[in-house]
Write an enzyme that holds these catalytic residues in place. Structure first.
Site, short mmCIF file in Angstrom:
data_model
loop_
_atom_site.label_atom_id
_atom_site.label_comp_id
_atom_site.label_asym_id
_atom_site.label_seq_id
_atom_site.Cartn_x
_atom_site.Cartn_y
_atom_site.Cartn_z
N LYS A 12 0.82 -1.22 0.00
CA LYS A 12 0.00 0.00 0.00
C LYS A 12 0.86 1.28 0.00
O LYS A 12 2.07 1.23 0.27
CB LYS A 12 -0.92 -0.02 1.22
CG LYS A 12 -1.96 -1.15 1.19
CD LYS A 12 -2.97 -0.96 2.31
CE LYS A 12 -3.99 -2.08 2.32
NZ LYS A 12 -5.03 -1.84 3.36
N PHE A 60 -15.92 3.28 6.59
CA PHE A 60 -14.57 3.69 6.21
C PHE A 60 -14.30 3.61 4.70
O PHE A 60 -13.19 3.86 4.25
CB PHE A 60 -13.53 2.85 6.97
CG PHE A 60 -13.68 1.34 6.82
CD1 PHE A 60 -13.16 0.68 5.72
CD2 PHE A 60 -14.35 0.60 7.78
CE1 PHE A 60 -13.30 -0.70 5.59
CE2 PHE A 60 -14.50 -0.79 7.66
CZ PHE A 60 -13.97 -1.44 6.55
N ARG A 88 -2.27 -14.49 4.57
CA ARG A 88 -3.01 -13.84 5.66
C ARG A 88 -2.28 -14.00 7.00
O ARG A 88 -2.24 -13.08 7.81
CB ARG A 88 -4.44 -14.37 5.73
CG ARG A 88 -5.25 -13.96 4.50
CD ARG A 88 -6.67 -14.43 4.53
NE ARG A 88 -7.42 -13.81 5.61
CZ ARG A 88 -7.84 -12.55 5.61
NH1 ARG A 88 -7.54 -11.75 4.60
NH2 ARG A 88 -8.54 -12.07 6.61
N THR A 94 -5.62 -7.12 10.76
CA THR A 94 -5.84 -5.89 9.98
C THR A 94 -5.28 -4.66 10.68
O THR A 94 -4.64 -3.81 10.06
CB THR A 94 -7.37 -5.69 9.75
OG1 THR A 94 -7.88 -6.88 9.16
CG2 THR A 94 -7.65 -4.51 8.85
N ARG A 105 2.24 -6.60 9.12
CA ARG A 105 1.54 -5.41 9.62
C ARG A 105 2.11 -4.95 10.96
O ARG A 105 2.11 -3.76 11.26
CB ARG A 105 0.05 -5.67 9.68
CG ARG A 105 -0.57 -5.64 8.28
CD ARG A 105 -1.93 -6.22 8.26
NE ARG A 105 -2.64 -5.99 7.01
CZ ARG A 105 -3.75 -6.64 6.66
NH1 ARG A 105 -4.26 -7.52 7.47
NH2 ARG A 105 -4.33 -6.37 5.52
N ASN A 115 -1.93 0.14 6.85
CA ASN A 115 -1.46 -1.15 7.38
C ASN A 115 -0.56 -1.89 6.39
O ASN A 115 -0.38 -3.10 6.46
CB ASN A 115 -2.64 -2.01 7.86
CG ASN A 115 -3.61 -2.36 6.76
OD1 ASN A 115 -3.47 -1.93 5.63
ND2 ASN A 115 -4.60 -3.19 7.08
N HIS A 118 -2.19 -5.42 1.62
CA HIS A 118 -3.50 -6.05 1.45
C HIS A 118 -3.28 -7.45 0.93
O HIS A 118 -2.36 -7.67 0.14
CB HIS A 118 -4.35 -5.25 0.45
CG HIS A 118 -5.56 -6.02 -0.02
ND1 HIS A 118 -6.74 -6.05 0.68
CD2 HIS A 118 -5.75 -6.85 -1.08
CE1 HIS A 118 -7.60 -6.83 0.06
NE2 HIS A 118 -7.03 -7.34 -1.02
#
Ligand code: CMP
Length: 136
Positions: A12, A60, A88, A94, A105, A115, A118
């Site tokens: 990100k 959000f 994951r 998250t 993260r 974070n 993704h």
């Protein structure tokens, strides 16, 4: 029996901005992932809205789409055994404050929005998300 899967990963804007993409890519490789496809792009708000459409009804959603389109991102197709679940696990929770030690993260995330990564949440969504970025 082997269960080789592909999943979509996004580095990100907060992580790309801090020039963490090579470090994060190395984390994936160290954890058995092969980077099959990769590109650095800067998407529009409209594209972010399409990508995160499942979150449309969430409070959000607007901030999330503004954020994902706020700067360059690195999108990748990752492959390994049980890639969706393993990615994951490697990403962690998250919200970085809830993420386990050693997860991406925890290591790199700044906040629930920023974070850093993704990852697809199911094999079905992985196919849709890979298609979204690489087959258009
Ligand atoms: P991601 O895995 O990219 O999927 C949706 C994103 O929404 C999530 O990571 C978070 O960065 C962001 N987000 C912001 N607020 C929340 C929230 N309250 N719950 C879940 N995700 C949130």
């Amino acid at each position: 029996m082997s269960n080789i899967e592909q999943t979509l990963s996004i580095i990100k804007p907060d992580a790309v901005e801090r020039n963490l993409q090579n470090q994060i890519k190395q984390d994936f490789i160290n954890n058995g992932f092969e980077i099959i496809k990769e590109k650095k792009i800067h998407i529009s708000k409209e594209e972010a809205e399409k990508f995160y459409k499942v979150h449309e009804s969430k409070p959000f959603y607007n901030d999330l789409c503004n954020y994902l389109s706020s700067g360059p991102i690195v999108v990748m197709t990752l492959q390994r055994e049980n890639a969706v679940m393993e990615n994951r696990k490697l990403m962690g929770a998250t919200n970085p404050v809830d993420a386990d030690e050693g997860t991406l993260r925890k290591k790199y995330g700044i906040s629930i929005d920023k974070n850093s990564v993704h990852g697809s949440d199911s094999l079905e969504n992985a196919k849709i998300e890979i298609d979204f970025f690489f087959n258009h």
